[in-house]
Design an enzyme around this catalytic site. Structure first.
Site, PDB file in Angstrom:
ATOM      1  N   SER A  34       0.839  -1.212   0.000  1.00  0.00           N
ATOM      2  CA  SER A  34       0.000   0.000   0.000  1.00  0.00           C
ATOM      3  C   SER A  34       0.870   1.257   0.000  1.00  0.00           C
ATOM      4  CB  SER A  34      -0.958   0.008   1.191  1.00  0.00           C
ATOM      5  OG  SER A  34      -0.267   0.116   2.417  1.00  0.00           O
ATOM      6  N   ASN A  35       2.042   1.179   0.626  1.00  0.00           N
ATOM      7  CA  ASN A  35       2.954   2.328   0.573  1.00  0.00           C
ATOM      8  C   ASN A  35       3.576   2.480  -0.809  1.00  0.00           C
ATOM      9  OD1 ASN A  35       3.193   3.637   3.366  1.00  0.00           O
ATOM     10  ND2 ASN A  35       3.228   1.445   3.804  1.00  0.00           N
ATOM     11  N   MET A 111      10.796  -6.398   4.580  1.00  0.00           N
ATOM     12  CA  MET A 111      10.883  -7.122   5.847  1.00  0.00           C
ATOM     13  C   MET A 111      12.161  -7.947   5.980  1.00  0.00           C
ATOM     14  SD  MET A 111       8.218  -5.855   7.095  1.00  0.00           S
ATOM     15  CE  MET A 111       7.888  -6.753   8.603  1.00  0.00           C
ATOM     16  N   ILE A 113      16.391  -7.392   7.053  1.00  0.00           N
ATOM     17  CA  ILE A 113      17.466  -6.483   7.452  1.00  0.00           C
ATOM     18  C   ILE A 113      18.517  -6.489   6.354  1.00  0.00           C
ATOM     19  CG2 ILE A 113      19.320  -6.133   9.128  1.00  0.00           C
ATOM     20  CD1 ILE A 113      17.432  -7.480  11.199  1.00  0.00           C
ATOM     21  N   LEU A 114      18.988  -5.294   5.988  1.00  0.00           N
ATOM     22  CA  LEU A 114      19.987  -5.167   4.928  1.00  0.00           C
ATOM     23  C   LEU A 114      21.376  -4.999   5.532  1.00  0.00           C
ATOM     24  CD1 LEU A 114      17.970  -2.781   2.621  1.00  0.00           C
ATOM     25  CD2 LEU A 114      18.450  -5.204   2.202  1.00  0.00           C
ATOM     26  N   ASN A 128      14.009   4.491   4.565  1.00  0.00           N
ATOM     27  CA  ASN A 128      13.137   3.492   5.195  1.00  0.00           C
ATOM     28  C   ASN A 128      11.942   4.161   5.854  1.00  0.00           C
ATOM     29  OD1 ASN A 128      12.442   0.820   6.148  1.00  0.00           O
ATOM     30  ND2 ASN A 128      13.091   1.472   8.191  1.00  0.00           N
ATOM     31  N   HIS A 130       9.153   3.524   8.899  1.00  0.00           N
ATOM     32  CA  HIS A 130       8.939   2.720  10.106  1.00  0.00           C
ATOM     33  C   HIS A 130       7.671   3.205  10.799  1.00  0.00           C
ATOM     34  CE1 HIS A 130       9.679   0.372  13.632  1.00  0.00           C
ATOM     35  NE2 HIS A 130       9.907   1.401  14.407  1.00  0.00           N
ATOM     36  N   ASP A 171      15.757   0.072  11.862  1.00  0.00           N
ATOM     37  CA  ASP A 171      14.829   1.189  12.017  1.00  0.00           C
ATOM     38  C   ASP A 171      15.498   2.355  12.744  1.00  0.00           C
ATOM     39  OD1 ASP A 171      12.744  -0.157  10.674  1.00  0.00           O
ATOM     40  OD2 ASP A 171      12.274  -1.264  12.487  1.00  0.00           O
ATOM     41  N   GLU A 200       1.451   6.887   7.297  1.00  0.00           N
ATOM     42  CA  GLU A 200       2.611   6.409   6.533  1.00  0.00           C
ATOM     43  C   GLU A 200       2.519   6.854   5.076  1.00  0.00           C
ATOM     44  OE1 GLU A 200       4.464   2.333   7.985  1.00  0.00           O
ATOM     45  OE2 GLU A 200       2.414   2.067   7.294  1.00  0.00           O
TER      46      GLU A 200
HETATM   47  C1  GRF Z   1       3.967  -0.803   6.884  1.00  0.00           C
HETATM   48  O1  GRF Z   1       3.303  -0.525   8.096  1.00  0.00           O
HETATM   49  C2  GRF Z   1       5.445  -0.606   7.042  1.00  0.00           C
HETATM   50  O2  GRF Z   1       5.814   0.500   7.770  1.00  0.00           O
HETATM   51  C3  GRF Z   1       5.769  -1.882   7.769  1.00  0.00           C
HETATM   52  O3  GRF Z   1       5.045  -2.875   7.068  1.00  0.00           O
HETATM   53  C4  GRF Z   1       3.876  -2.272   6.556  1.00  0.00           C
HETATM   54  C5  GRF Z   1       3.837  -2.531   5.071  1.00  0.00           C
HETATM   55  O4  GRF Z   1       2.635  -2.119   4.493  1.00  0.00           O
HETATM   56  N1  GRF Z   1       7.173  -2.116   7.873  1.00  0.00           N
HETATM   57  P1  GRF Z   1       2.460  -2.119   2.909  1.00  0.00           P
HETATM   58  O5  GRF Z   1       3.066  -3.413   2.373  1.00  0.00           O
HETATM   59  O6  GRF Z   1       3.154  -0.914   2.354  1.00  0.00           O
HETATM   60  O7  GRF Z   1       0.985  -2.085   2.680  1.00  0.00           O
END
Ligand code: GRF
Length: 217
Positions: A34-35, A111, A113-114, A128, A130, A171, A200
């Protein structure tokens, strides 16, 4: 394989003739995306002076890949092979991302860690998101943990931050923007989570708009 097209090549010198530079964003996403969608919409709508030129996921079932396909954006799946070492995976991941020649690498629900194997390829260019305030609730399930603390009477607000990723800290890194989201423990986790996600989407788009505007000028 390089993905840079002639249309999107950044101008050198004659900006007045060729128009402003268009920044190239690659988004790394592991889930729903969604982001990612907010960033795509921000670019298409002209809020962010950039193109999302590539999406990379580590999960074949990530809906983010479908969002990329629907938007006509090149997407790549880079999964970990067997017991592959983290640093080797990060080298392959970096090669995939670098093939898009990004100006900015945006971790939006990424999801994993890099390690420095990845980060050192894009110094000062990894951003990033968070779902908590700076210095708070690093790692996974930050929204749920904030909710649990609110129910226990230990907090009345959480928030969102966007930051640079200079190293392997989780983070953590120079904060670009943050915003408070109140937690009403008499409400529901779902309502709180929706408020965090809305924040976000807004904060990520606003922050990338600022970064891309200042980088293009
Ligand atoms: C978001 O809340 C992000 O901050 C977290 O995982 C979620 C991912 O949401 N790390 P989406 O995949 O962007 O919908």
């Amino acid at each position: 394989m390089a993905h840079r097209s002639a249309r999107r090549r950044r101008p050198f010198g004659h900006a007045a003739l060729t128009g402003p530079a268009v920044q190239r964003i690659v988004v790394l996403a592991s889930g729903s995306g969604s982001n990612l969608q907010a960033v795509i919409d921000g670019c298409v709508g002209g809020v962010i002076a950039a193109d999302v030129v590539g999406v990379v996921s580590n999960r074949s079932d990530a809906y983010a890949l479908t969002r990329a396909a629907d938007a006509g954006i090149a997407a790549e799946l880079v999964t970990r092979v067997g017991d592959e070492e983290r640093r080797h995976y990060d080298q392959r991941l970096a090669a995939s991302v670098a093939s898009f020649e990004p100006d900015w690498v945006v971790l939006a629900g990424w999801m994993r860690i890099l390690t420095s194997e990845f980060l050192d390829r894009f110094p000062g260019r990894v951003v990033n998101l968070h779902p908590a305030l700076p210095g708070e609730l690093p790692g996974t399930r930050a929204i749920e943990r904030a909710w649990d603390e609110a129910v226990a009477g230990e907090r009345t607000a959480s928030g969102v931050m966007v930051h640079l990723v200079p190293d392997e800290g989780v983070d953590d890194g120079p904060v670009l923007a943050s915003r408070v989201v109140p937690v009403d423990a008499s409400g529901t986790l779902e309502t709180f989570a929706a408020a965090v996600h809305d924040t976000e989407h807004q904060l990520l788009v606003e922050t990338l708009a600022g970064l891309c505007a200042s980088d293009s000028s």
